[in-house]
Motif scaffolding. Structure first.
Motif, PDB file in Angstrom:
ATOM      1  N   ASN A  35      -1.657  -0.066  27.909  1.00  0.00           N
ATOM      2  CA  ASN A  35      -0.435  -0.743  27.750  1.00  0.00           C
ATOM      3  C   ASN A  35       0.176  -1.917  28.367  1.00  0.00           C
ATOM      4  OD1 ASN A  35       0.396   2.097  27.183  1.00  0.00           O
ATOM      5  ND2 ASN A  35       1.048   2.650  29.317  1.00  0.00           N
ATOM      6  N   LEU A  81      -2.935  -7.789  20.230  1.00  0.00           N
ATOM      7  CA  LEU A  81      -2.245  -7.802  18.975  1.00  0.00           C
ATOM      8  C   LEU A  81      -2.064  -9.393  17.894  1.00  0.00           C
ATOM      9  CD1 LEU A  81       0.158  -4.497  19.683  1.00  0.00           C
ATOM     10  CD2 LEU A  81      -1.820  -4.223  18.639  1.00  0.00           C
ATOM     11  N   GLU A  89      -2.410  -1.713  14.154  1.00  0.00           N
ATOM     12  CA  GLU A  89      -1.722  -0.881  13.393  1.00  0.00           C
ATOM     13  C   GLU A  89      -2.649   0.625  13.918  1.00  0.00           C
ATOM     14  OE1 GLU A  89       0.905   2.422  13.588  1.00  0.00           O
ATOM     15  OE2 GLU A  89       1.090   0.049  12.702  1.00  0.00           O
ATOM     16  N   ARG A 143      -2.008  -0.028  18.060  1.00  0.00           N
ATOM     17  CA  ARG A 143      -1.255   0.067  18.417  1.00  0.00           C
ATOM     18  C   ARG A 143      -0.599   2.236  18.270  1.00  0.00           C
ATOM     19  NH1 ARG A 143       1.327  -4.263  16.027  1.00  0.00           N
ATOM     20  NH2 ARG A 143       1.006  -3.774  13.785  1.00  0.00           N
TER      21      ARG A 143
END
Length: 318
Positions: free
Chosen positions: A149, A156, A165, A168
């Motif tokens: 996290n 990114l 994407e 994530r």
């Protein structure tokens, strides 16, 4: 394994005056890996591996070193840390860095494992998990979900839209899994967490030992199994699982410690977690590298392929 800190022959000779392993013969840097400085240390008594820890703090290191000592005493084939002859300490210091010396295991790494190698590894992995049950020290897997996290937002910006994407989305899924009752019920204890093909030694089909415990921590045993399957039991070019090898590994593991219902339920989720963990760390090392002699960052797209394969083709547990 790499060389971030240069160690002189003089420093190695001084170390051997404290750790009684014979007279100095030679010191050679080890190529490969990305975390610590590693050397092959040859003395008149034999061959050893000298590790200088570049990221781990001195207060974190006793967990790893005493875990190796604990497992070795339980009969698990791991190299045992060598102690200072005067103080008995196994956490040493070299060139101003925390360090350790362990014996060099016999044999060689099996970089093209077959089902028999996976079977041997599965049995030892289960015995290692069982032997760690009564290990008293506690330390989380430092490359677990909290680190994912924290690190994903850092990498990114380097990715294209579609790749970002996927990253994530999978991270969100793993956070969801971690909150489930099945995940909470998973048995856990000390795990290796980095048991790749180059972290084990074989003579023929016989496993002579596993090493490099410096990503170990307390986590679910299922995560450890998933990390192993994602490296030992796949086609490297595509990331697809080689089912005969995976079946052999899991059958041997379960002959020692059968999987619980919650583990069978979450195996594919943890296979995805294992792929995600190493994709993130390779992205981090690739885009934010450190300078080191012999350092060769791993290709992050490999574990992206592995993750896509786990999403496309879940493993069917026998």
């Amino acid at each position: 394994m790499a060389v971030f800190t240069e160690v002189s022959d003089k420093a190695a000779k001084a170390l051997l005056k404290r750790v009684p392993l014979g007279d100095f013969v030679s010191l050679r840097g080890i190529e490969g890996g990305i975390e610590n400085t590693n050397y092959f240390l040859t003395t008149s008594q034999g061959e050893y591996v000298l590790t200088l820890f570049e990221r781990l703090r001195a207060d974190q290191l006793p967990f790893y070193l005493y875990l190796m000592k604990h497992l070795a005493k339980a009969g698990v084939p791991v190299p045992e840390p060598q102690a200072d002859g005067r103080t008995g300490d196994i956490l040493l210091q070299v060139e101003g860095k925390p360090a350790a010396i362990v014996g060099k295991l016999p044999g060689k790494s099996q970089l093209a494992p077959q089902a028999a190698h996976c079977q041997s590894l599965g049995e030892v992995l289960a015995k290692m998990h069982q032997a760690g049950v009564d290990y008293p020290r506690q330390q989380p897997n430092l490359r677990g979900l909290p680190w994912w996290n924290e690190t994903v937002p850092v990498v990114l910006p380097y990715l294209d839209t579609a790749t970002a994407e996927l990253l994530r989305s999978e991270l969100a899924y793993q956070n969801h899994v971690a909150q489930s009752s099945a995940y909470t019920a998973l048995p856990r204890g000390p795990v290796h967490a980095d048991l790749f093909r180059d972290n084990a030694m074989f003579e023929g089909e016989t496993l002579t030992g596993i090493f490099d415990f410096y990503f170990a921590g307390v986590d679910t045993w299922l995560f450890d199994i998933a990390v192993v399957i994602n490296d030992w039991c796949i086609d490297l070019a595509t990331g697809a699982i080689d089912k005969p090898r995976a079946d052999a590994l899991l059958a041997a593991y379960q002959a020692v410690r059968p999987l619980q219902a919650c583990e069978r339920e979450l195996l594919n989720a943890m296979l995805r977690a294992g792929a995600l963990r190493f994709w993130i760390s390779r992205l981090w090392d690739f885009y934010l590298p450190r300078e080191a002699s012999l350092l060769k960052p791993h290709d992050p797209t490999h574990f992206e392929r592995v993750l896509r394969e786990r999403l496309a083709t879940p493993y069917q547990l026998v």
